[in-house]
Motif scaffolding. Structure first.
Motif, PDB file in Angstrom:
ATOM      1  N   UNK A   1       0.836  -1.194   0.000  1.00 63.28           N
ATOM      2  CA  UNK A   1       0.000   0.000   0.000  1.00 63.28           C
ATOM      3  C   UNK A   1       0.879   1.254   0.000  1.00 63.28           C
ATOM      4  N   UNK A   2       1.896   1.264   0.847  1.00 62.75           N
ATOM      5  CA  UNK A   2       2.766   2.436   0.935  1.00 62.75           C
ATOM      6  C   UNK A   2       3.663   2.559  -0.292  1.00 62.75           C
TER       7      UNK A   2
ATOM      8  N   UNK B   1       1.539  -5.067  -7.994  1.00 58.75           N
ATOM      9  CA  UNK B   1       0.849  -4.420  -9.116  1.00 58.75           C
ATOM     10  C   UNK B   1      -0.595  -4.035  -8.809  1.00 58.75           C
ATOM     11  N   UNK B   2      -1.255  -4.756  -7.909  1.00 61.86           N
ATOM     12  CA  UNK B   2      -2.654  -4.447  -7.627  1.00 61.86           C
ATOM     13  C   UNK B   2      -2.793  -3.036  -7.064  1.00 61.86           C
ATOM     14  N   UNK B   3      -1.894  -2.664  -6.146  1.00 61.74           N
ATOM     15  CA  UNK B   3      -1.978  -1.325  -5.554  1.00 61.74           C
ATOM     16  C   UNK B   3      -1.625  -0.277  -6.606  1.00 61.74           C
ATOM     17  N   UNK B   4      -0.524  -0.501  -7.330  1.00 66.70           N
ATOM     18  CA  UNK B   4      -0.089   0.498  -8.315  1.00 66.70           C
ATOM     19  C   UNK B   4      -1.196   0.722  -9.339  1.00 66.70           C
ATOM     20  N   UNK B   5      -1.763  -0.376  -9.864  1.00 68.31           N
ATOM     21  CA  UNK B   5      -2.760  -0.246 -10.933  1.00 68.31           C
ATOM     22  C   UNK B   5      -4.099   0.274 -10.447  1.00 68.31           C
ATOM     23  N   UNK B   6      -4.387   0.142  -9.152  1.00 67.73           N
ATOM     24  CA  UNK B   6      -5.632   0.728  -8.638  1.00 67.73           C
ATOM     25  C   UNK B   6      -5.479   2.228  -8.433  1.00 67.73           C
ATOM     26  N   UNK B   7      -4.301   2.650  -7.966  1.00 69.18           N
ATOM     27  CA  UNK B   7      -4.101   4.047  -7.594  1.00 69.18           C
ATOM     28  C   UNK B   7      -3.786   4.910  -8.812  1.00 69.18           C
ATOM     29  N   UNK B   8      -3.017   4.337  -9.749  1.00 69.48           N
ATOM     30  CA  UNK B   8      -2.505   5.102 -10.892  1.00 69.48           C
ATOM     31  C   UNK B   8      -3.584   5.868 -11.683  1.00 69.48           C
ATOM     32  N   UNK B   9      -4.685   5.204 -12.122  1.00 72.28           N
ATOM     33  CA  UNK B   9      -5.651   5.954 -12.934  1.00 72.28           C
ATOM     34  C   UNK B   9      -6.302   7.104 -12.168  1.00 72.28           C
TER      35      UNK B   9
ATOM     36  N   UNK C   1       3.549   0.945  -3.135  1.00 70.09           N
ATOM     37  CA  UNK C   1       2.795   0.981  -4.386  1.00 70.09           C
ATOM     38  C   UNK C   1       2.252   2.369  -4.685  1.00 70.09           C
ATOM     39  N   UNK C   2       1.817   3.078  -3.638  1.00 67.76           N
ATOM     40  CA  UNK C   2       1.316   4.438  -3.842  1.00 67.76           C
ATOM     41  C   UNK C   2       2.447   5.366  -4.284  1.00 67.76           C
ATOM     42  N   UNK C   3       3.616   5.203  -3.662  1.00 68.22           N
ATOM     43  CA  UNK C   3       4.768   6.018  -4.085  1.00 68.22           C
ATOM     44  C   UNK C   3       5.102   5.738  -5.552  1.00 68.22           C
ATOM     45  N   UNK C   4       5.097   4.440  -5.920  1.00 68.04           N
ATOM     46  CA  UNK C   4       5.432   4.083  -7.306  1.00 68.04           C
ATOM     47  C   UNK C   4       4.402   4.665  -8.273  1.00 68.04           C
ATOM     48  N   UNK C   5       3.117   4.551  -7.906  1.00 67.75           N
ATOM     49  CA  UNK C   5       2.063   5.101  -8.777  1.00 67.75           C
ATOM     50  C   UNK C   5       2.246   6.611  -8.931  1.00 67.75           C
ATOM     51  N   UNK C   6       2.583   7.265  -7.847  1.00 69.33           N
ATOM     52  CA  UNK C   6       2.816   8.716  -7.858  1.00 69.33           C
ATOM     53  C   UNK C   6       3.948   9.071  -8.812  1.00 69.33           C
ATOM     54  N   UNK C   7       5.078   8.364  -8.664  1.00 66.45           N
ATOM     55  CA  UNK C   7       6.244   8.654  -9.509  1.00 66.45           C
ATOM     56  C   UNK C   7       5.915   8.379 -10.978  1.00 66.45           C
TER      57      UNK C   7
END
Lengths: 281, 296
Positions: B95-96, B173-181, B98-104
């Motif tokens: 969660x933590x 990937x589940x966290x990154x792909x949920x947060x990214x869009x 993955x959110x940073x990765x989605x942000x970047x």
């Protein structure tokens, strides 16, 4: 409303976050992939080829392709039928149907294998009857196909449903009003509209079908050269300390995974508008 | 319509006419309703409903007591505790990070960022058995990463830490792909307004962006956790599979099946199925939340 454009990281915080992201993706995601390729190439090309040319491995590759060749088209037809009735009509129980279609995404692959044992295994509901009639489902091809279908059946439907919902029915209704017949509407209007999303779903479905391990492991019986798919063959080789052979087989599947990622990215970049928005996986 | 309403002209419609239930009243201009629904229901029944009925029916062979004794067995409880704690811990870390990765991936542009983005999906595409043997080799005491920790007496492979690492791999990937869009669609004006009004960038992140992300974070966490609890292939090689210590629940189900204890396997399986249904309900609620927020 407009989205914020991406920019080069300049502030210290931005650079720090970027480094964390790059480091973590490298460590957690890329390093295992590098390990597979490194271990497979460790012995050089000859042990690699010898391992791949092993009759049991060839049989495993053939079986993997056969299972996918049966499971994927069935799931594609299901995906189209499900998307058609869910997005084109209103009926009671639609929400329940959508929830059931999502279920395989959250159930354990082991459960997806276990249920077939409970039906067709030696002590399953139909076990005695099947033995009497000499029909083999588990520990044979039908069981592998059923387990694979259960794990992969939402992939196509899940791509098509949001897309067909967004596209609406205007074009199809117009064609119908002008007198077009059912299959003409489907092949001339619906299919051209959804073809890239269909391909995308089939791609994900195929990748998962060829790589599935847990579900097929339960129903396979692990008979070498007969009911071992490639992922199961990898397990056997690895547990027998035939590391080079195991990683040689693993590198074939890793190569397939890379091709899948590449095609997936190409589809996403090239046809973003024609693929479903708001996807979940 | 109440009785006091003025009489409406009936236009030839009989007075006692009631329209059909809205869910049955559809605009069936398009063909193929019966065929597509019939095929869909038949397929779903054969592939999902009948098999799951078999799972739900099997545990009761020895009555409620039999079911209860399986679930309260020390080895089963130990495996459930292990599966849920490692999956929960992995989902929290994902969660933590993955959110940073989605942000970047959504906010910054640097060479290779698109390729990095594509590789986020690798755990979806890479067969679990391949990931399993790779992680096991990597984190063994003589592996590239494992050998860095071995001098400090920390063993990763064949311990619960190894299970945790494998679950971080499959869940990321589940966290990154949920947060990214959601992050990509975030209204830039809201952020700029916060900055203009004197909020520090970190304040904007926590007070303005984070609340907007909450439904996506819940979805990503739930999907990551659901996948991790049921995961088998990438875990069993690195787990060690020692009863009471490093034996995950899916592995225990397979052991019970191999011992021809179908009722026992089904009992544990049924608990895991119920858990999946609960987590699916949470995900659907989070999606509704996200949808309503999008319209607000």
């Amino acid at each position: 409303m407009r989205a914020r454009p991406a920019e080069a990281p300049k502030a210290a915080g931005a650079i720090g976050l970027s480094l964390v992201a790059v480091f973590w993706l490298g460590l957690i995601i890329l390093l295992p992939l590098v390990t597979v390729l490194f271990e497979a190439s460790k012995g050089g090309i000859e042990p690699f080829l010898a391992a791949v040319a092993e009759p049991d491995t060839i049989a495993a590759i053939q079986l993997t392709l056969l299972v996918a060749a049966i499971a994927v088209p069935l799931n594609a037809v299901f995906g189209i039928a499900a998307a058609w009735c869910v997005t084109r009509f209103e009926f009671r129980g639609k929400g329940l149907l959508l929830t059931i279609i999502d279920l395989p995404f959250t159930i354990s692959p082991v459960i997806a294998g276990l249920v077939w044992m409970l039906l067709f295994g030696a002590q399953g509901w139909f076990g005695a009857w099947l033995r009497l009639n000499d029909i083999h489902i588990v520990f044979a091809l039908p069981g592998l196909v059923l387990a694979t279908i259960l794990v992969t059946f939402p992939f196509v439907a899940r791509e098509l449903i949001p897309l067909m919902n967004d596209q609406g029915t205007d074009e199809e209704v117009a064609a119908r009003t002008l007198g077009a017949r059912g299959w003409d509407i489907f092949f001339r209007i619906t299919l051209p509209n959804i073809k890239w999303a269909l391909l995308y779903g089939v791609l994900l479905c195929t990748a998962r079908a060829m790589g599935e391990f847990g579900a097929v492991s339960v129903v396979s019986g692990h008979i070498r050269g007969q009911t071992n798919t490639l992922p199961l063959q990898i397990e056997i080789l690895y547990n027998q300390y035939e590391s080079v052979a195991a990683f040689a087989c693993a590198s074939i599947l890793a190569g397939l995974a890379l091709i899948t990622l590449l095609l997936k990215s190409v589809l996403e970049w090239r046809f973003a508008g024609e693929l479903a928005a708001n996807r979940r996986h | 319509m109440t009785a006091s309403a003025p009489a409406q002209p009936t236009n030839g419609v009989p007075e006692n006419f009631t329209p059909p239930h809205p869910s049955l009243h559809t605009n069936r201009v398009l063909p193929g309703f019966k065929v597509s629904l019939g095929f869909t229901i038949a397929y779903v029944s054969l592939i999902v409903l009948i098999p799951l009925a078999a799972l739900a029916a099997r545990p009761w062979e020895h009555g409620w007591a039999g079911f209860w004794s399986v679930l309260t067995d020390g080895r089963v409880l130990a495996s459930l505790r292990l599966s849920f704690t490692t999956a929960g811990a992995a989902a929290v870390l994902n969660l933590f990070v993955g959110t940073i990765i989605a942000w970047v991936l959504t906010r910054y542009k640097f060479p290779g960022v698109k390729i990095l983005d594509a590789f986020v999906d690798l755990p979806f595409a890479l067969p679990t058995a391949v990931a399993g043997i790779a992680l096991c080799t990597l984190y063994a005491t003589n592996g590239w990463v494992g050998s860095l920790f071995a001098p400090f007496g920390i063993k990763i492979a064949y311990t619960p830490i190894g299970i945790f690492i494998a679950l971080v791999f499959v869940g990321l990937p589940f966290v990154v792909r949920s947060v990214q869009p959601v992050l990509a669609d975030f209204d830039a004006e809201v952020e700029e307004a916060a900055l203009t009004l004197g909020a520090a960038p970190w304040q904007t992140a926590i007070r303005v962006i984070l609340p907007g992300l909450a439904p996506a974070l819940l979805t990503g966490f739930s999907l990551s956790m659901a996948r991790a609890v049921g995961e088998y292939g990438s875990v069993i090689f690195i787990a060690g599979n020692m009863p009471y210590i490093s034996e995950i629940t899916p592995q225990l189900i397979i052991i019970k099946l191999q011992e021809y204890d179908y009722a026992g396997a089904a009992s544990v399986g049924l608990i895991m199925l119920l858990w999946s249904i609960v987590i699916l309900a949470i995900i659907n609620a989070a999606q509704m939340w996200l949808f309503q927020r999008g319209r607000a």
